[in-house]
Motif scaffolding. Structure first.
Motif: not given
Lengths: 445, 317
Positions: B294, B154-155, B301, A51
């Protein structure tokens, strides 16, 4: 804290920090909300490698990109809708609703606030004229930004339990101590005028991480806890006390056999809105007005037990009475159902609210038609004065009188969140158009 | 990345009790059950999307508690890409049978035979094409509400979802124009042809899910726990060697101890290296990971920042 059953029940289950704190970050656009959340996530080690890799721009980490998830948001660098984020410290779990700052997306901020235990209202110190006392011989008024006011007002109206102001970007100001002092004064003055209780005012730099997760010593004369330390201690929303039993019927479970716990009867499922329920209790059904006795109570997982406000229950009555989804089971003679309510409305639809129009209204699980009998007034966000108006535009707050097609049992929202809240839905578009907060019936002058 | 489980991570004493207390699970479970009952009451034709994966199994556990075995008031729906791990499909069928639930399976291959799905090349992932088959099933059964096990953590695009998420008559998600969702007063009103996607475990994190699996002894397909598997390393991921995903030139096949963190289409799902043999082990590992669920496991993704959002706009779950 008084030892009502509801409080006992929730605290027996969870210590104060055993329950996640749901809080929102709000305030004006570009005041640093997304950066603040990015900072909280990074400093609490919640952000994971992949991320973090996704928010590198030109070698720099742009913390705001951690929370803006829609391509339109990235493209425009704004937040359109609420992003929900999850993180924990050693002390507590948190659910954050990162609310958009633009006036246009107020409906999304209200969505997030309606489920929050606390609100962090960000204030960008660099945007306020706090420096000069006097310019050209006139005293400078240190006005807060309209969205700071609107969001503070809305969180207060929605009874978000704790409101914290975080004065951000003080690291970019030369005389930060004076700025913090004056902005605090302006915030306190506004809060007092609006009747808002302020839990704390914290000076921060979301960019540098000062006073966010860890204290930044000897800065701007502030000696209190960091924002995160403060959040770790804030209470979750306390159930409304001293309200008689009320229960909106969500789902009617019918049994064909008599082999199960319900002895072949119907079970009325729902969430106890106020009071508590146990076998032997008398209840009245709204709207049929029939009465019955509670024969059995099940918990949300179908175990027999008494259930308190805020929790789901399955109720079996001692005799066959006509009850369907949308009906209410009420403590007998505790409520006086009404056909007209005065309410504060946060108008969320792009189509303005107009007097005379009919909408769908939802209270508990009951849908009734509601006609706007009249618009009492609108709140001027800047002056906090009431002003007359013929309609309520998107993102405005005002008082209206609603005429209901069927009677409802209501209480002022300040007394009971569950009995005092409704939503209005546009009959043509089915859009959710308003949050409705019931006011005491006393007609306003 | 994906480092082998450190033995000391499996010692509970390494972790602070706040992380591992699970009273918060009661609140999450109650919220989920409330939403499951709301769907049963508010819609005439709801369905619960069930893949046999961990999130849908947790959802089913909550449904079992809400309604009782044999009494779940909606059918289960599976959209089958034809590229599923056999352990998952077998477990899915077994679980549906145990619960006495009706299981409807609709397959992407049938859509391909009808000509409504066309692959760019035979080996293309069928994951995104599930949307077509899903929308066809919605039309066939006139479903008004589809319950799914998606989670906001999750996303990025998922983080923006409402619990009752409105879809227009083309099945599209309109992220810039979502309905407000106030308190638990869910606006379930629909125009003909529209439907809702409903996400009862929106507020659960990956860790919450595993803690719940541990606490409630939720059974899972065996590939969620450590097993030996042939894999190749590719762009930082461990790609399982299967008929559909053979090794490429120059790649070395190795046997590793792995588990799946997420289970989807064989062509897009990768395992992680792990010795975790039960849910308790996985909880401890989850506390110490440094890559999201993920990110560590999904090839599809990574193609673009907005790929999930784009798929959701096309009707994907």
């Amino acid at each position: 804290m008084s030892t009502t059953t509801a409080t006992l029940d929730s605290n027996a289950l969870h210590g104060d920090t055993g329950t996640a704190l749901r809080f929102i970050t709000c305030g004006s656009v570009d005041d640093g909300k997304s950066t603040l959340i990015g900072r909280l996530l990074v400093d609490s080690k919640t952000v994971l490698q992949d991320q973090l890799a996704g928010v590198q721009r030109g070698g720099e980490t742009d913390l705001a990109l951690l929370t803006d998830g829609l391509s339109a948001e990235r493209e425009q660098g704004i937040t359109i809708d609420v992003a929900y984020r999850y993180f924990s410290t050693a002390k507590r779990k948190f659910i954050i609703g990162d609310a958009p700052g633009h006036e246009q997306y107020t409906r999304n901020m209200v969505t997030a606030a309606s489920a929050a235990d606390a609100a962090v209202v960000l204030v960008d110190a660099t945007k306020l004229a706090w420096a000069a006392e006097v310019e050209d011989g006139t005293v400078v008024k240190r006005e807060l930004l309209p969205q700071t006011r609107r969001h503070t007002l809305l969180t207060h109206l929605l009874r978000v339990q704790s409101i914290v102001f975080a004065v951000n970007k003080l690291d970019a100001i030369d005389d930060a101590a004076l700025a913090f002092e004056r902005i605090s004064t302006a915030l306190n003055a506004f809060a007092e005028a609006a009747g808002v209780q302020v839990a704390a005012i914290v000076p921060i730099s979301a960019l540098k991480g000062w006073n966010v997760a860890t204290r930044h010593a000897d800065w701007v004369g502030y000696e209190g806890p960091s924002l995160l330390e403060l959040l770790e201690e804030l209470p979750v929303t306390v159930q409304d006390e001293a309200v008689p039993f009320a229960f909106p019927v969500q789902w009617v479970e019918k049994f064909s056999s008599s082999s199960d716990t319900s002895q072949g009867r119907r079970v009325f499922w729902g969430r106890v809105a106020s009071g508590h329920v146990e076998p032997g209790q008398r209840v009245t059904v709204l709207p049929s007005n029939q009465t019955a006795t509670v024969a059995q109570v099940l918990s949300h997982t179908r175990q027999p037990k008494a259930v308190h406000a805020g929790h789901s229950a399955g109720i079996v009555l001692d005799r066959e009475v006509d009850v369907s989804r949308g009906d209410w089971l009420l403590a007998p003679e505790a409520f006086e159902p009404v056909r007209e309510i005065t309410a504060t409305v946060a108008w969320l639809d792009d189509e303005p609210l107009v007097a005379g129009r009919v909408y769908w209204a939802l209270q508990g699980h009951r849908w009734v038609k509601a006609k706007v009998a009249r618009i009492v007034d609108r709140v001027n966000i800047t002056t906090l004065e009431s002003e007359p108006t013929a309609q309520l535009e998107a993102n405005s707050i005002g008082d209206v009188v609603l005429a209901l097609q069927q009677p409802l049992a209501v209480l002022p929202f300040t007394q009971s969140r569950a009995l005092g809240s409704l939503v209005l839905v546009d009959t043509a578009t089915h859009k959710t158009a308003a949050a409705v907060l019931v006011q005491p019936a006393a007609a306003k002058a | 990345m994906n480092a082998r489980t450190e033995a000391e991570l499996l010692q509970p004493s390494m972790h602070s009790p706040a992380h591992l207390s699970n009273t918060h699970l009661d609140a999450l479970e109650e919220e989920t059950i409330f939403i499951l009952r709301e769907v049963a009451a508010a819609f005439e034709r709801p369905t619960l999307l069930f893949s046999g994966g961990k999130d849908s199994l947790v959802l089913l556990k909550c449904a079992e508690k809400a309604f009782g075995v044999g009494r779940i008031p909606y059918p289960l729906l599976m959209i089958d890409t034809g590229h599923n791990f056999p352990e998952v499909t077998a477990y899915r069928d077994q679980r549906a049978k145990e619960l006495g639930a009706e299981l409807i399976v609709r397959s992407v291959e049938d859509s391909m035979a009808r000509g409504t799905v066309r692959l760019a090349h035979p080996g293309e992932s069928r994951n995104a094409h599930q949307s077509v088959t899903l929308l066809e099933a919605i039309e066939e059964f006139r479903f008004e509400a589809l319950i799914g096990g998606a989670r906001r953590d999750e996303e990025k695009a998922r983080a923006k979802e409402r619990i009752f998420s409105h879809r227009d008559s083309f099945g599209q998600w309109q992220p810039k124009d979502q309905r407000p969702e106030l308190w638990t007063l869910f606006n379930t009103r629909l125009a003909p042809g529209e439907h809702f996607r409903v996400f009862p475990i929106s507020n659960w994190t990956e860790l919450d899910v595993w803690q719940y699996i541990e606490r409630e002894h939720v059974g899972l397909p065996s590939i969620y726990y450590t097993h030996k598997r042939e894999v190749v390393e590719r762009r930082g991921l461990l790609v399982p060697v299967t008929e559909l995903t053979p090794p490429r030139d120059g790649e070395t096949v190795q046997v590793r101890d792995v588990r799946f963190r997420t289970v989807g289409d064989i062509t897009t799902t990768c395992p992680v290296e792990s010795l975790a043999a039960d849910a308790g082990d996985v909880v401890l590992e989850t506390l110490s990971v440094d890559v999201s669920e993920r990110g560590a496991t999904r090839m599809d993704d990574m193609t673009s920042e907005a790929s999930m959002e784009k798929r959701k706009k096309d009707g994907y779950f």
